[in-house]
Design an enzyme around this catalytic site. Structure first.
Site, PDB file in Angstrom:
ATOM      1  N   HIS A  14       0.828  -1.212   0.000  1.00 24.81           N
ATOM      2  CA  HIS A  14       0.000   0.000   0.000  1.00 24.81           C
ATOM      3  C   HIS A  14       0.863   1.264   0.000  1.00 24.81           C
ATOM      4  CE1 HIS A  14      -4.232  -1.383   0.290  1.00 24.81           C
ATOM      5  NE2 HIS A  14      -3.674  -2.480   0.745  1.00 24.81           N
ATOM      6  N   ASP A  48       2.266  -4.174  -9.645  1.00 33.30           N
ATOM      7  CA  ASP A  48       1.928  -5.476 -10.205  1.00 33.30           C
ATOM      8  C   ASP A  48       2.389  -5.600 -11.657  1.00 33.30           C
ATOM      9  OD1 ASP A  48       0.723  -5.485  -7.774  1.00 33.30           O
ATOM     10  OD2 ASP A  48      -1.323  -5.383  -8.540  1.00 33.30           O
TER      11      ASP A  48
HETATM   12  C1  GLA Z   1      -2.942  -4.121  -5.146  1.00 29.32           C
HETATM   13  C2  GLA Z   1      -2.566  -3.073  -6.193  1.00 29.32           C
HETATM   14  C3  GLA Z   1      -1.079  -2.708  -6.085  1.00 29.32           C
HETATM   15  C4  GLA Z   1      -0.720  -2.340  -4.657  1.00 29.32           C
HETATM   16  C5  GLA Z   1      -1.207  -3.407  -3.683  1.00 29.32           C
HETATM   17  C6  GLA Z   1      -0.986  -3.017  -2.245  1.00 29.32           C
HETATM   18  O1  GLA Z   1      -2.301  -5.328  -5.432  1.00 29.32           O
HETATM   19  O2  GLA Z   1      -2.844  -3.538  -7.489  1.00 29.32           O
HETATM   20  O3  GLA Z   1      -0.783  -1.674  -6.986  1.00 29.32           O
HETATM   21  O4  GLA Z   1      -1.226  -1.090  -4.338  1.00 29.32           O
HETATM   22  O5  GLA Z   1      -2.585  -3.679  -3.856  1.00 29.32           O
HETATM   23  O6  GLA Z   1       0.367  -2.891  -1.987  1.00 29.32           O
END
Ligand code: GLA
Length: 383
Positions: free
Chosen positions: A33, A169
């Site tokens: 986060h 991601d």
């Molecule tokens: C999800 C979002 C990421 C990131 C995580 C928390 O996976 O897609 O971009 O913010 O939550 O770290």
């Protein structure tokens, strides 16, 4: 896993040049986060992926089939709108929209999607789908895209689906190196491979509580992002990078969600830095301790954990893990469990006996996954 080329032939018939792309899921080791606030994160790509076989069409139709989710078809127009919330077609539309934004709409594809990533597990199967489909559409249109160009449009594409996520991601799925964690920085964008020391082992352990990105989880996630941004604004900082220069800034905030978010974000960024250095000097004890601290901060300050994840983390450490924490967005999904490689079988056994024993839905292949660091889509061997 079925070969998606077979699915493609079965569904849309044979003939024509067939391509295959694959994009891995990720396990975030630490830095949760904080990507959407522009701060560095440390994920690994998994050796599990979304694989797409596809053929270019002569018109603008996009047709795709997935074993679990059925067939979809739509016309690729320059301004696509989302379809019904929760429908997997949104991910295909997000990919098409990402390509249109940078390169314009092109010819469509017939595609078959196959996955060995559990969905809604915090392992980024949805981003992997968007990445794989985007790469497929680009290849069908003979467009060579750089990592930087892809990163300009892919995180935006995710927002098309509804979560205002960051770029972790997509960057992990694209640019990871086998055997390494990726230190991903966003301002400016860079990926530094950090070799995982020999003898370190990771598992992705599912809490058995799913974390669907539509609905409540999406709202909760977006609220955390908003609280963190509000705290920053209230303190008068232009960015979290600037806020990190003033360690006592949180004292100027009243107790409540804004202050808690601020404290989580700034402390997590320090933990990422410390975790990289623990990895570089092969200090597994310190690395594990940082994972546990990260989980406590996500649980107590950001409040994105849930009783199942807390219990899973606790049991993992009791079974010999050096550290564990929720990974991904939270509210269910997986924990990353870290231990010495030689202890992996014992930790796995312990989790099966003590966490999963009374859950008939437990499927070891889907819920307790060895997380060896694999290559991202841009570095994978061509199929
Ligand atoms: C999800 C979002 C990421 C990131 C995580 C928390 O996976 O897609 O971009 O913010 O939550 O770290």
């Amino acid at each position: 896993m079925t070969d998606p080329r077979e699915r493609l032939r079965e569904t849309f018939g044979g003939g024509g040049e067939t391509w295959l792309v694959s994009a891995p899921g990720r396990v975030n080791l630490i830095g949760e986060h904080i990507d959407y606030h522009g701060l560095p994160v440390l994920p690994i790509a998994m050796r599990r992926s979304i694989r797409v076989a596809f053929r270019a069409r002569a018109d603008r139709q996009i047709r795709a089939v997935s074993a679990g989710y059925g067939a979809r078809a739509f016309e690729w127009t320059p301004e696509l709108a989302p379809t019904a919330a929760g429908d997997w077609e949104n991910y295909l539309r997000a990919a098409a929209q990402a390509v249109s934004r940078q390169w314009g709409a092109g010819v469509g594809v017939d595609a078959a999607v196959v996955s060995d990533l559990p969905p809604a597990a915090g392992l980024s199967s949805s981003s992997a789908l968007i990445v794989a489909f985007t790469l497929g559409l680009l290849r069908a249109n003979r467009i060579e895209a750089s990592f930087e160009q892809l990163m300009e449009v892919l995180p935006e594409g995710e927002q098309f689906v509804g979560t205002r996520g960051g770029g972790m991601d997509h960057a992990a799925s694209l640019a990871s190196r086998a055997g390494c964690a990726s230190l991903i920085e966003f301002e400016p964008l860079s990926v530094r491979p950090i070799p995982i020391p020999e003898g370190w082992g990771f598992l992705a352990a599912h809490s058995l509580q799913t974390a669907e990105k539509s609905g409540r989880v999406r709202e909760e996630y977006n609220a955390r992002r908003a609280a963190g941004t509000a705290a920053l604004r209230r303190l008068g900082f232009a960015s979290y990078r600037a806020a990190m220069e003033e360690p006592k800034a949180a004292e100027r905030l009243a107790a409540g969600p804004e202050r808690d978010s601020f404290l989580h974000v700034t402390s997590e960024a320090l933990r990422v830095r410390a975790a990289v250095s623990a990895m570089e000097r092969d200090d597994p004890g310190e690395f594990g301790r940082l994972l546990l601290e990260s989980h406590a901060s996500l649980r107590d300050r950001l409040k994105v954990s849930c009783p199942a994840l807390d219990r899973l983390v606790e049991i993992a450490t009791e079974c010999g893990a050096l550290g564990a924490r929720l990974t991904g967005g939270g509210f269910g999904g997986c924990a990353v469990v870290f231990c010495r490689e030689r202890d992996l079988p014992a930790v796995r056994r312990g989790l099966i006996d003590r966490y999963y024993a009374r859950s008939p839905e437990f499927d070891e292949d889907q819920h307790l996954i060895g997380a060896e660091p694999g290559p991202g889509a841009l570095h994978a061997q061509k199929a």
